[in-house]
Design a protein around this motif. Structure first.
Motif, PDB file in Angstrom:
ATOM      1  N   UNK B 121      22.017  34.628  77.679  1.00 12.61           N
ATOM      2  CA  UNK B 121      22.548  33.870  78.817  1.00 12.61           C
ATOM      3  C   UNK B 121      23.436  32.727  78.326  1.00 12.61           C
ATOM      4  N   UNK B 122      24.427  32.349  79.137  1.00 15.05           N
ATOM      5  CA  UNK B 122      25.211  31.161  78.799  1.00 15.05           C
ATOM      6  C   UNK B 122      24.379  29.909  79.103  1.00 15.05           C
ATOM      7  N   UNK B 125      26.709  28.208  84.121  1.00 20.07           N
ATOM      8  CA  UNK B 125      27.776  29.084  84.623  1.00 20.07           C
ATOM      9  C   UNK B 125      29.167  28.504  84.382  1.00 20.07           C
ATOM     10  N   UNK B 154      22.076  38.440  86.848  1.00 12.60           N
ATOM     11  CA  UNK B 154      21.046  37.552  86.287  1.00 12.60           C
ATOM     12  C   UNK B 154      19.797  37.529  87.175  1.00 12.60           C
ATOM     13  N   UNK B 155      20.027  37.537  88.491  1.00 16.16           N
ATOM     14  CA  UNK B 155      18.889  37.520  89.435  1.00 16.16           C
ATOM     15  C   UNK B 155      17.969  38.719  89.252  1.00 16.16           C
ATOM     16  N   UNK B 156      18.569  39.848  88.833  1.00 21.31           N
ATOM     17  CA  UNK B 156      17.759  41.061  88.675  1.00 21.31           C
ATOM     18  C   UNK B 156      17.144  41.168  87.276  1.00 21.31           C
ATOM     19  N   UNK B 157      17.427  40.181  86.416  1.00 18.58           N
ATOM     20  CA  UNK B 157      16.973  40.239  85.009  1.00 18.58           C
ATOM     21  C   UNK B 157      15.674  39.474  84.770  1.00 18.58           C
ATOM     22  N   UNK B 158      15.029  39.007  85.848  1.00 25.13           N
ATOM     23  CA  UNK B 158      13.853  38.141  85.665  1.00 25.13           C
ATOM     24  C   UNK B 158      12.695  38.825  84.952  1.00 25.13           C
ATOM     25  N   UNK B 160      12.944  40.532  82.258  1.00 27.12           N
ATOM     26  CA  UNK B 160      13.213  40.639  80.819  1.00 27.12           C
ATOM     27  C   UNK B 160      12.126  39.916  80.018  1.00 27.12           C
ATOM     28  N   UNK B 162      12.576  38.326  77.039  1.00 29.27           N
ATOM     29  CA  UNK B 162      13.056  37.109  76.374  1.00 29.27           C
ATOM     30  C   UNK B 162      14.434  36.725  76.909  1.00 29.27           C
ATOM     31  N   UNK B 163      14.683  35.419  76.901  1.00 33.17           N
ATOM     32  CA  UNK B 163      15.998  34.895  77.255  1.00 33.17           C
ATOM     33  C   UNK B 163      16.516  34.034  76.108  1.00 33.17           C
ATOM     34  N   UNK B 164      17.633  34.452  75.557  1.00 37.32           N
ATOM     35  CA  UNK B 164      18.272  33.687  74.479  1.00 37.32           C
ATOM     36  C   UNK B 164      19.482  32.998  75.088  1.00 37.32           C
ATOM     37  N   UNK B 165      19.528  31.678  74.961  1.00 38.20           N
ATOM     38  CA  UNK B 165      20.652  30.937  75.527  1.00 38.20           C
ATOM     39  C   UNK B 165      21.685  30.685  74.435  1.00 38.20           C
TER      40      UNK B 165
END
Lengths: 196, 196
Positions: B121-122, B125, B154-158, B160, B162-165
């Motif tokens: 993810x960034x 936005x 992104x809304x549909x990725x909850x 997942x 792990x989230x890497x920013x």
């Protein structure tokens, strides 16, 4: 700043846990949880550093007030993990290491299921025996007892989240460090950071 | 030697995914899954390297034979992830990167729920918009569309793992590397290594 996480680190006597944790704490800012105990301080032990030394009455009061994450009695003395220092550290954004055994870990998980459990295992049982022998502090009979206890405990550790095999200190530290980094990438902490 | 694991890496256009994956592949031995497609090769594209170029008839046969982990159609062309190369790599003990979108990831998870899903993810936005603009390849209208699509996805990725920013390439690579190391410490792979 995000809240710190707590990590239970278990593993048998002789596996090299304290060496690994000492190295890990050079790489990461961690609060190493200090237990409370009713036993008397030994020479050189400082209150609040090695243990919080409290009397039986206080220990009992802390149990009644729900101030322990876990507690147990060994050979006539009480030991426990006070919640307050753990919570203070986590509120400051620091991760917490709880160095406790599998039975104590079950008490912690019952209260706080989000706690991450990591088991440090030897590469094999022969190697653990070799390490216990080379310390030169235990009799062969005592070593046999420690090994049996380790093998029994390991069977009850299958629900742990991660297993780090201490084949080398460097490798074990790298794996522990990675686990902590990865746990901070979980959605519970990260997903909401990117709002719309 | 233990079997490799597969990792789905998703993230919006412009987030820096290919730079991150290029750096990651300098640190780890990874098989980067090559998609099959029915579209014609562009100048410089090699069969088996950029894509497996196959005709519609073959693509249809592969679908019928269950040879895809996921597949979809975009603007008249079919794209899919063949199972066979992924499985070969994993049998050789190599971890696999599946660079696919959230919808494709759902197909993979339905077949293989053990696949690890990582979303890049960034930091916010506005930063993604800035990066898309600075590439200079898209019109303002196209950038607006990409942003909207990214926010919807992104809304549909909850779900997942792990989230890497991607606040810095170095940090994002370190986190991805850590996640892969940590996943290899999970009990499914590790617990049985220490028999009694």
């Amino acid at each position: 700043m995000s809240r710190g996480k707590s990590f239970i680190i278990s593993g048998p006597s002789g596996v090299g846990k304290s060496t690994i944790l000492t190295e890990l704490m050079k790489k990461r800012d961690l609060y190493f949880s200090v237990s409370a105990t009713t036993r008397d301080p030994r020479p050189g032990e400082e209150n609040g550093v090695h243990y919080h030394f409290i009397d039986r009455e206080t220990f009992q009061k802390w149990i009644e007030n729900g101030e322990f994450l876990e507690h147990a009695e060994f050979v006539g003395n009480c030991y426990g993990t006070p919640k307050r220092y753990v919570d203070e550290a986590m509120e400051q954004g620091r991760d917490v290491i709880l160095d406790i055994e599998v039975q104590g870990a079950e008490q912690v998980i019952a209260l706080r299921p989000e706690t991450v459990r990591i088991y440090i295992a030897p590469p094999n049982w022969e190697e653990l025996e070799r390490r216990l022998t080379s310390r030169g502090t235990d009799s062969p009979e005592k070593i046999r007892q420690r090994l049996e206890r380790a093998q029994e405990e390991y069977k009850t550790a299958h629900a742990y989240d991660y297993f780090v095999i201490n084949d080398s200190i460097e490798n074990a530290v790298r794996e522990l460090d990675s686990i902590m980094t990865a746990e901070h990438c979980k959605p519970a902490e990260r997903y909401a950071q990117l709002a719309d």
